[in-house]
Design an enzyme around this catalytic site. Structure first.
Site, PDB file in Angstrom:
ATOM      1  N   GLY A  16     -29.734  -9.967  -2.039  1.00 57.26           N
ATOM      2  CA  GLY A  16     -31.140 -10.222  -1.349  1.00 57.26           C
ATOM      3  C   GLY A  16     -30.871 -11.285  -0.483  1.00 57.26           C
ATOM      4  N   GLY A  17     -31.801 -12.186  -0.397  1.00 56.65           N
ATOM      5  CA  GLY A  17     -31.717 -13.401   0.244  1.00 56.65           C
ATOM      6  C   GLY A  17     -32.271 -13.104   1.729  1.00 56.65           C
ATOM      7  CB  THR A  18     -32.795 -15.097   4.818  1.00 56.74           C
ATOM      8  OG1 THR A  18     -33.294 -15.904   4.170  1.00 56.74           O
ATOM      9  CG2 THR A  18     -33.221 -14.736   6.346  1.00 56.74           C
ATOM     10  CB  ALA A  19     -28.421 -11.470   4.997  1.00 56.92           C
ATOM     11  CE  LYS A  82     -33.752 -26.072  16.293  1.00 57.91           C
ATOM     12  NZ  LYS A  82     -32.699 -25.369  15.751  1.00 57.91           N
ATOM     13  CB  VAL A 189     -22.790  -4.933  -8.402  1.00 58.15           C
ATOM     14  CG1 VAL A 189     -21.685  -4.048  -8.129  1.00 58.15           C
ATOM     15  CG2 VAL A 189     -23.794  -4.373  -7.557  1.00 58.15           C
ATOM     16  CG  LEU A 336     -23.836 -16.926   3.584  1.00 58.31           C
ATOM     17  CD1 LEU A 336     -23.949 -17.757   2.271  1.00 58.31           C
ATOM     18  CD2 LEU A 336     -23.300 -17.991   4.691  1.00 58.31           C
ATOM     19  CD  GLU A 345     -26.369 -26.218  18.979  1.00 54.18           C
ATOM     20  OE1 GLU A 345     -27.488 -25.625  19.091  1.00 54.18           O
ATOM     21  OE2 GLU A 345     -25.986 -27.277  19.522  1.00 54.18           O
ATOM     22  CB  ILE A 349     -31.444 -16.497  10.503  1.00 58.53           C
ATOM     23  CG1 ILE A 349     -31.609 -17.213   9.343  1.00 58.53           C
ATOM     24  CG2 ILE A 349     -32.515 -15.328  10.509  1.00 58.53           C
ATOM     25  CD1 ILE A 349     -33.207 -17.735   9.077  1.00 58.53           C
TER      26      ILE A 349
END
Length: 505
Positions: A16-19, A82, A189, A336, A345, A349
């Site tokens: 899951g996560g953001t990715a 930002k 898994v 990742l 920088e 995402i």
């Protein structure tokens, strides 16, 4: 075989996560009218890294493309705005400069603005380059506005991004995707099964479930459960060029109004970040363990934190680089699992959303995808190489020699591709342009100028222009920016009025 039967109808996202949830949200949005099952499996027992809390403008384009209301997204992710990044102590201790989003100045009589600025500088004009950046001035005055409300002013083309809580972003995108029919399965898994040709066939979970699909997306983090542990796609290790290999992170309470920019401060063995959100501040220290141990790094970070610490410091080891093939067989690696470039920088995402956009462009079928895959991997690698070289530029141009780490950075070998870019720039201020590049000319000018790297000369064709009129034009432009910015609301005043989180903390 018909077009319909040749289409992929089963996607399985592992992690899951953001990715993971950005992948699911993107696919569910694009395939909402197709007969396609999208499933994500994630474990509550496996945490996410969650360091991608500063972003760059393309993320907002991805969010808008999903049809998500921007103000609602900002409120529910505790986001702030930002305009760019302030780099402190990178050239030498006591120095600082901005890398803002957006353009610098405007073309004058067909000539590139930077060349005009170089000519005026050579003739005694000391006006800083950043005086001609709308976003840098907005940082300096700590103001915000919506660019579309500033038509016919110098501010109309300003570009902004967000600071956000990555955990809340994953939750937001999860709810968005589930509302569109995506299935979420909680589980870990335990085994990956392959077809005879090496393609992934299915995964087994600890509880005994077996999940099959026609295409898999690996969002399992650094371990790369599918792309590396199963398919052995290989990894390009770039730690020789970017020596930092660990980070320590911690969260703290806000002690003042959030600034509309990220702060990146060079330290003895790396650099620290400061990312202000509505409800807290994110802090981290990216360092090299060849020059600093974990305890020293943790102490350095805690000493730099302004507010009360509200989380336990967390050490994150990493190896800078990327998979040799990000799309390999019937598997795409994201986040990742695909690669890691330190967050200097704020590109993490962006690389996820850019990869997804490319994947949609070269969308696979059940038949031969050889050339689609080859072109996709070539473009993703170009993106990584561009960012890699841009990050190295921050380090290799330092004039610091006060610690062993900075001595190493000043003298380390750099890629031939970056060496060429530096030498081309030094000669006459020219840059290497790449199709679909993330960092446009203004970004390279900002870092070169901030690190006091200047060309030997400006383009001599500018000598045909009247010097006095050029300087008057530049002065008028800088003044117009300053005056226009001064009329805008303070950053947090804008947030409180238009998009404050329900419980900002």
């Amino acid at each position: 075989m018909t077009q319909q039967s040749n289409n992929i109808q089963q996607f399985l996202i592992v992690g899951g996560g953001t990715a993971g949830w950005l992948a699911v949200a993107t696919l569910s949005n694009i395939l909402q009218n197709a007969d396609c099952q999208i499933t994500l499996v994630e474990s509550n027992d496996i945490g996410t890294i969650g360091v991608g809390e500063a972003t760059i403008p393309p993320l907002l384009d991805a969010i808008r493309a999903l049809g998500i209301d921007e103000a609602d997204f900002i409120r529910k992710t505790q986001a702030t705005f930002k305009w760019g990044i302030q780099f402190r102590d990178w050239l030498q201790k006591g120095s600082d400069y901005f890398h803002p989003f957006g353009a610098l100045g405007r073309r004058i009589d067909g000539h590139e603005f930077y060349q005009v600025w170089l000519k005026c500088r050579a003739e005694g004009d000391n006006t800083p380059l950043m005086a001609h950046s709308v976003e840098a001035e907005l940082c300096t005055q700590q103001r915000f506005f919506e660019p579309f409300n500033a038509a016919n002013t110098p501010l109309a083309s300003a570009q902004y991004a967000l600071h956000l809580d990555s955990g809340l972003v994953a939750n937001y995108l999860r709810d968005f995707a589930i509302a569109r029919g995506v299935q979420r399965i909680e589980g870990t898994v335990s085994q990956v099964h392959q077809h005879q040709n090496g393609d992934i066939a299915s995964v087994s979970l600890i509880d005994g479930q077996q999940l099959s699909a026609q295409f898999f997306i690996d969002c399992s983090g650094f371990r790369g459960l599918l792309i590396e542990q199963t398919l052995n796609a290989g990894y390009h290790d770039w730690s020789a060029y970017l020596p930092c290999n660990r980070a320590v992170t911690v969260q703290s309470q806000n002690v003042h109004d959030a600034l509309p920019y990220t702060i990146a401060t060079a330290r003895e063995s790396g650099w620290t970040w400061q990312i202000p959100l509505q409800h807290r501040t994110g802090n981290g220290y990216v360092f090299c363990d060849q020059f600093c141990d974990d305890q020293t790094a943790t102490d350095t970070l805690l000493n730099a934190v302004e507010g009360e610490v509200i989380s336990t410091p967390r050490i994150i080891p990493f190896t800078t680089g990327m998979r040799k093939q990000c799309w390999f067989k019937n598997c795409l690696a994201l986040g990742l699992a695909q690669g890691f470039l330190e967050p200097l920088e704020s590109t993490a995402i962006h690389l996820v959303s850019k990869t997804l956009a490319l994947f949609v462009r070269y969308f696979p079928s059940l038949s031969d995808n050889q050339f689609l895959q080859q072109e996709f991997n070539r473009k993703v690698e170009l993106d990584y190489l561009e960012i890699r070289d841009f990050l190295i530029l921050h380090y290799c141009t330092t004039k610091r020699s006060d610690t062993a780490f900075w001595q190493h950075c000043a003298n380390m070998p750099i890629p031939d591709s970056l060496q060429y870019k530096i030498e081309l720039f030094k000669q006459a201020g020219n840059l290497v342009h790449q199709d679909e590049a993330l960092f446009q000319s203004s970004s390279w000018y900002a870092i070169f100028t901030g690190m006091q790297v200047f060309p030997q000369r400006y383009n001599p064709t500018l000598d045909a222009l009247n010097s006095q009129k050029l300087q008057q034009s530049l002065a008028a432009g800088a003044n117009a920016i300053k005056q226009a910015v001064s009329k805008q609301p303070a950053h947090m005043e804008f947030i409180r009025q238009y998009c404050a989180a329900p419980n900002p903390g």
